[in-house]
Motif scaffolding. Structure first.
Motif, mmCIF file in Angstrom:
data_model
loop_
_atom_site.group_PDB
_atom_site.id
_atom_site.type_symbol
_atom_site.label_atom_id
_atom_site.label_comp_id
_atom_site.label_asym_id
_atom_site.label_seq_id
_atom_site.Cartn_x
_atom_site.Cartn_y
_atom_site.Cartn_z
ATOM 1 N N LEU A 48 6.251 9.397 -26.125
ATOM 2 C CA LEU A 48 4.921 9.961 -25.923
ATOM 3 C C LEU A 48 4.401 10.663 -27.179
ATOM 4 O O LEU A 48 3.215 10.565 -27.508
ATOM 5 C CB LEU A 48 4.924 10.917 -24.729
ATOM 6 C CG LEU A 48 5.105 10.244 -23.362
ATOM 7 C CD1 LEU A 48 5.203 11.284 -22.267
ATOM 8 C CD2 LEU A 48 3.984 9.260 -23.077
ATOM 9 N N VAL A 49 5.276 11.357 -27.893
ATOM 10 C CA VAL A 49 4.865 11.968 -29.164
ATOM 11 C C VAL A 49 4.471 10.878 -30.155
ATOM 12 O O VAL A 49 3.489 11.002 -30.883
ATOM 13 C CB VAL A 49 5.979 12.885 -29.725
ATOM 14 C CG1 VAL A 49 5.694 13.287 -31.162
ATOM 15 C CG2 VAL A 49 6.135 14.112 -28.850
ATOM 16 N N GLY A 50 5.228 9.784 -30.157
ATOM 17 C CA GLY A 50 4.876 8.649 -31.015
ATOM 18 C C GLY A 50 3.513 8.071 -30.664
ATOM 19 O O GLY A 50 2.720 7.736 -31.550
ATOM 20 N N PHE A 51 3.227 7.957 -29.368
ATOM 21 C CA PHE A 51 1.909 7.478 -28.935
ATOM 22 C C PHE A 51 0.803 8.426 -29.395
ATOM 23 O O PHE A 51 -0.297 7.999 -29.700
ATOM 24 C CB PHE A 51 1.832 7.358 -27.410
ATOM 25 C CG PHE A 51 2.334 6.057 -26.869
ATOM 26 C CD1 PHE A 51 1.855 4.849 -27.334
ATOM 27 C CD2 PHE A 51 3.290 6.052 -25.868
ATOM 28 C CE1 PHE A 51 2.318 3.649 -26.829
ATOM 29 C CE2 PHE A 51 3.754 4.854 -25.358
ATOM 30 C CZ PHE A 51 3.275 3.652 -25.839
ATOM 31 N N ALA A 52 1.103 9.708 -29.446
ATOM 32 C CA ALA A 52 0.094 10.686 -29.854
ATOM 33 C C ALA A 52 -0.116 10.675 -31.362
ATOM 34 O O ALA A 52 -1.238 10.819 -31.841
ATOM 35 C CB ALA A 52 0.503 12.085 -29.387
ATOM 36 N N VAL A 53 0.966 10.512 -32.128
ATOM 37 C CA VAL A 53 0.891 10.619 -33.581
ATOM 38 C C VAL A 53 0.498 9.306 -34.255
ATOM 39 O O VAL A 53 -0.232 9.314 -35.254
ATOM 40 C CB VAL A 53 2.247 11.126 -34.128
ATOM 41 C CG1 VAL A 53 2.292 11.072 -35.640
ATOM 42 C CG2 VAL A 53 2.512 12.528 -33.624
ATOM 43 N N LEU A 54 0.951 8.185 -33.736
ATOM 44 C CA LEU A 54 0.709 6.897 -34.384
ATOM 45 C C LEU A 54 -0.761 6.607 -34.660
ATOM 46 O O LEU A 54 -1.106 6.177 -35.765
ATOM 47 C CB LEU A 54 1.346 5.771 -33.573
ATOM 48 C CG LEU A 54 1.373 4.416 -34.258
ATOM 49 C CD1 LEU A 54 2.247 4.471 -35.507
ATOM 50 C CD2 LEU A 54 1.887 3.367 -33.311
ATOM 51 N N PRO A 55 -1.670 6.820 -33.711
ATOM 52 C CA PRO A 55 -3.086 6.547 -34.012
ATOM 53 C C PRO A 55 -3.629 7.419 -35.148
ATOM 54 O O PRO A 55 -4.591 7.038 -35.807
ATOM 55 C CB PRO A 55 -3.812 6.860 -32.700
ATOM 56 C CG PRO A 55 -2.779 6.730 -31.644
ATOM 57 C CD PRO A 55 -1.492 7.138 -32.290
ATOM 58 N N LEU A 56 -3.024 8.569 -35.384
ATOM 59 C CA LEU A 56 -3.465 9.429 -36.468
ATOM 60 C C LEU A 56 -2.982 8.914 -37.821
ATOM 61 O O LEU A 56 -3.599 9.180 -38.855
ATOM 62 C CB LEU A 56 -2.958 10.858 -36.259
ATOM 63 C CG LEU A 56 -3.365 11.539 -34.954
ATOM 64 C CD1 LEU A 56 -2.659 12.880 -34.809
ATOM 65 C CD2 LEU A 56 -4.872 11.697 -34.877
ATOM 66 N N LEU A 57 -1.881 8.175 -37.826
ATOM 67 C CA LEU A 57 -1.282 7.710 -39.070
ATOM 68 C C LEU A 57 -1.677 6.284 -39.451
ATOM 69 O O LEU A 57 -1.647 5.933 -40.624
ATOM 70 C CB LEU A 57 0.247 7.792 -38.974
ATOM 71 C CG LEU A 57 0.830 9.175 -38.713
ATOM 72 C CD1 LEU A 57 2.334 9.084 -38.507
ATOM 73 C CD2 LEU A 57 0.493 10.118 -39.844
ATOM 74 N N VAL A 58 -2.009 5.469 -38.465
ATOM 75 C CA VAL A 58 -2.289 4.057 -38.701
ATOM 76 C C VAL A 58 -3.734 3.755 -38.346
ATOM 77 O O VAL A 58 -4.190 4.042 -37.243
ATOM 78 C CB VAL A 58 -1.339 3.168 -37.861
ATOM 79 C CG1 VAL A 58 -1.650 1.707 -38.053
ATOM 80 C CG2 VAL A 58 0.109 3.458 -38.206
ATOM 81 N N SER A 59 -4.443 3.135 -39.260
ATOM 82 C CA SER A 59 -5.833 2.755 -39.004
ATOM 83 C C SER A 59 -5.872 1.401 -38.305
ATOM 84 O O SER A 59 -5.224 0.449 -38.732
ATOM 85 C CB SER A 59 -6.602 2.668 -40.329
ATOM 86 O OG SER A 59 -7.890 2.169 -40.100
ATOM 87 N N THR A 60 -6.633 1.324 -37.228
ATOM 88 C CA THR A 60 -6.756 0.059 -36.487
ATOM 89 C C THR A 60 -8.154 -0.541 -36.630
ATOM 90 O O THR A 60 -8.499 -1.458 -35.900
ATOM 91 C CB THR A 60 -6.440 0.284 -34.993
ATOM 92 O OG1 THR A 60 -7.313 1.292 -34.487
ATOM 93 C CG2 THR A 60 -4.996 0.689 -34.793
ATOM 94 N N LYS A 61 -8.948 -0.046 -37.570
ATOM 95 C CA LYS A 61 -10.308 -0.566 -37.751
ATOM 96 C C LYS A 61 -10.301 -2.042 -38.103
ATOM 97 O O LYS A 61 -11.131 -2.807 -37.635
ATOM 98 C CB LYS A 61 -11.042 0.225 -38.823
ATOM 99 C CG LYS A 61 -11.410 1.616 -38.409
ATOM 100 C CD LYS A 61 -12.148 2.341 -39.515
ATOM 101 C CE LYS A 61 -12.445 3.762 -39.070
ATOM 102 N NZ LYS A 61 -13.098 4.541 -40.117
ATOM 103 N N GLY A 62 -9.362 -2.451 -38.941
ATOM 104 C CA GLY A 62 -9.282 -3.853 -39.343
ATOM 105 C C GLY A 62 -8.911 -4.784 -38.204
ATOM 106 O O GLY A 62 -9.204 -5.975 -38.239
#
Length: 152
Positions: free
Chosen positions: A8-22
């Motif tokens: 769950l912490v990974g789910f919370a932090v991952l979107p902050l670290l990885v851009s999914t715009k592409g």
């Protein structure tokens, strides 16, 4: 439970670290959703631990117990794989199947689809009852000397 917290912490932090715009997708998980997932999966974690203890009781050694536990862990994956290919709308009877109901509700929570309190209560209630039953079974199995004497 620790593994659940790390995920769950990974789910919370991952979107902050990885851009999914592409990729053309947007991942946004709020703390309410993450807390709901934690509460939803707590009875399942207890049930899984109790089931693993029951399976370990019938094993002659560590290697055999590990083999059985690994096979046991495949069972909850099957409904999730089915759901990936055939998306389903939740029905009341689906909430009576531990692991399957959690997967359905978790998917809906992650997609911000509506989830009713009744669905969550039924899901958690059935899984909690299964966890209690499995716990009572493994406590009964470990209460006698025969389990310990068999492994000597």
């Amino acid at each position: 439970i620790c593994g659940l917290l790390v995920a769950l912490v990974g789910f919370a932090v991952l979107p902050l670290l990885v851009s999914t715009k592409g990729l053309g997708i947007r991942i946004q998980l709020d703390w309410q959703t993450l807390l709901s997932l934690l509460v939803l999966f707590l009875p399942l974690a207890a049930m899984a631990a109790a089931l693993q203890m029951i399976v370990a009781t019938f094993s002659r050694n560590f290697k055999e117990a590990q083999t059985y536990v690994q096979q046991l862990m495949i069972i909850p994956l099957l409904p999730g794989m089915l759901q990936a290919f055939v998306p389903m709308k939740p029905k009341w009877w689906m909430m009576l199947i531990p692991t399957f109901s959690e997967q359905i509700l978790a998917g809906r929570l992650l997609r911000n689809d509506p989830v009713t309190l009744g669905q969550i209560a039924l899901c958690m209630g059935v899984t909690s009852l299964a966890a209690i039953l499995c716990s009572l079974i493994f406590v009964r199995l470990y209460s006698g000397e025969r389990v310990f004497a068999r492994h000597v």
